[in-house]
Design an enzyme around this catalytic site. Structure first.
Site, mmCIF file in Angstrom:
data_model
loop_
_atom_site.group_PDB
_atom_site.id
_atom_site.type_symbol
_atom_site.label_atom_id
_atom_site.label_comp_id
_atom_site.label_asym_id
_atom_site.label_seq_id
_atom_site.Cartn_x
_atom_site.Cartn_y
_atom_site.Cartn_z
ATOM 1 N N GLY A 167 0.808 -1.219 0.000
ATOM 2 C CA GLY A 167 0.000 0.000 0.000
ATOM 3 C C GLY A 167 0.836 1.262 0.000
ATOM 4 N N CYS A 168 0.189 2.369 0.363
ATOM 5 C CA CYS A 168 0.766 3.698 0.142
ATOM 6 C C CYS A 168 1.966 4.036 1.023
ATOM 7 C CB CYS A 168 -0.314 4.764 0.331
ATOM 8 S SG CYS A 168 -1.613 4.701 -0.928
ATOM 9 N N PHE A 169 2.167 3.328 2.134
ATOM 10 C CA PHE A 169 3.323 3.648 2.979
ATOM 11 C C PHE A 169 4.624 3.080 2.430
ATOM 12 C CE2 PHE A 169 1.757 -0.384 4.836
ATOM 13 C CZ PHE A 169 2.920 -1.135 4.854
ATOM 14 N N ALA A 170 4.539 2.202 1.430
ATOM 15 C CA ALA A 170 5.683 1.376 1.041
ATOM 16 C C ALA A 170 6.807 2.139 0.344
ATOM 17 C CB ALA A 170 5.227 0.215 0.165
ATOM 18 N N PHE A 378 2.348 6.941 4.505
ATOM 19 C CA PHE A 378 1.169 6.529 5.282
ATOM 20 C C PHE A 378 0.407 5.471 4.498
ATOM 21 C CE2 PHE A 378 1.451 11.290 5.326
ATOM 22 C CZ PHE A 378 2.066 11.436 6.552
#
Length: 394
Positions: A167-170, A378
């Site tokens: 997801g977006c935190f990666a 995040f």
């Protein structure tokens, strides 16, 4: 006696780099096809045969207007969607069609970004020792890391790590991993690639699942690549753009179910709770305090900022909570406006935007003239990645 403590210590020391990991090159790529956000509601409701849902379309228009996005790049074209109507329904079985796209296109888009990064780096690709590939788009074996290795013609002995569906935190995660790899393996040169294609999440609207509609207003396609390494070879022309000083990951308290995604026959379904901006802004100062206490920094306006642009509400709440000046999020908001939310690739695009703007403006460092900076990712969990960055003189 097989060995002595001193010889083991010497071996261990010889295996590790002397200096901090640096980002030595950055490359980005997007599909040629793009959509203008102002025109997207009409297109989206037409292509999904949902024009009869007039109230929902008005709601979606307001979402798009508030998104602050000007345009987004998408691999999915109108022609393709017409040939695959199940992808346009809200919850129709369509995983095979989606997988057929991403298994091929995610490594290809990643290759485009990687070729640019390798060219900027200026070294032979045979010097690449590690590959870290990240995508939230699809799963396959052998993975996109293997496909990229083949597409680029890297050595078969290159050490690969594949990260699926983080997801977006990666974007923060890959930097943390690349830092550890570079600093603990002398001479390592790590090719990092984040490649995201929304073919797995695109679907028609539902008036009972507005959180899904939020994703349709924000998500987009893009890939970014970095070369990461310690102890740059100045004689060969290597020079860091940014140095990574520390990296941390945490799960925010009381955030279960705030962001999650599930792989189903219909593709990946995403669920976002309304209090995500509040959860992030409420907890962000604790992450900053822990990251910058060793450096004696507590003035958040003295830093350059790279934050995952999950949406304008998150950026607004963080700015307000920390008392940040409007220009702190300039690079972040620019990438959101011109590219949308490309999940893990976003923060790497922002790094590229920041160093380019710093060069264009003639400031003293790659970090908008400032010495220290922070990168935040995040995403699902709710998980936060915090990377402390050090700029270099321009």
């Amino acid at each position: 006696m097989v060995g002595t403590t001193s010889s083991l210590d010497e071996i261990r020391k010889a295996q590790r780099a002397d200096g901090p990991a640096g980002i030595l090159a950055i490359g980005t790529a997007n599909p040629a096809n793009h959509v203008l956000q102002a025109e997207y509601p009409d297109y989206y409701f037409r292509i999904t045969n949902s024009e009869h849902m007039t109230d929902l379309k008005e709601k979606f228009k307001r979402m798009c207007d508030k998104s602050t996005i000007r345009k987004r790049h998408m691999h999915l074209t109108e022609e393709f969607l017409k040939e695959n109507p199940n992808m346009c329904a809200y919850m129709a079985p369509s995983l095979d069609a989606r997988q057929d796209i991403v298994v091929v296109e995610v490594p290809k888009l990643g290759k485009e970004a990687a070729v640019k990064a390798i060219k900027e780096w200026g070294q032979p690709k045979s010097k690449i020792t590690h590959v870290v590939f990240c995508t939230t788009s699809g799963v396959d074996m052998p993975g996109a890391d293997y496909q990229l290795t083949k597409l680029l013609g890297l050595r078969p002995s290159v050490k690969r790590l594949m990260m699926y569906q983080q997801g977006c935190f990666a974007g923060g995660t890959v930097l943390r991993l690349a830092k550890d790899l570079a600093e603990n393996n002398r001479g390592a040169r790590v090719l990092v690639v984040c490649s995201e294609i929304t073919a797995v999440t695109f679907r028609g609207p539902s008036d009972t699942h507005l959180d899904s509609l939020v994703g349709q207003a924000l998500f987009s396609d893009g890939a970014a690549a970095l070369i990461v390494g310690s102890d740059p070879d100045v004689s060969a022309g290597e020079k860091p753009i940014f140095e990574m000083v520390s990296a941390a990951q945490t799960i925010l308290p009381d955030s279960d179910g705030a962001i999650d995604g599930h792989l189903r026959e219909v593709g990946i379904t995403f669920h976002l709770l309304k209090d995500v901006p509040g959860l992030i802004s409420k907890n962000i100062e604790k992450s900053l305090d822990e990251a910058f206490k060793p450096l004696g920094i507590s003035d958040w306006n003295s830093l350059f900022w790279i934050a995952h642009p999950g949406g304008p509400a998150i950026l607004d709440d963080v700015e307000k909570k920390l008392g940040l000046k409007a220009e702190k999020m300039r690079a972040t908001r620019h990438v959101l406006s011109e590219y949308g939310n490309m999940s893990s690739a976003c923060v790497l695009f922002i790094l590229d935007e920041m160093r380019r703007k710093s060069l264009d403006d003639g400031v003293a460092t790659t970090g908008e003239g400032l010495e220290w900076g922070v990168l935040f990712g995040f995403g699902p969990g709710l998980t936060v990645e915090t990377v402390v960055l050090h700029s270099v003189p321009v």
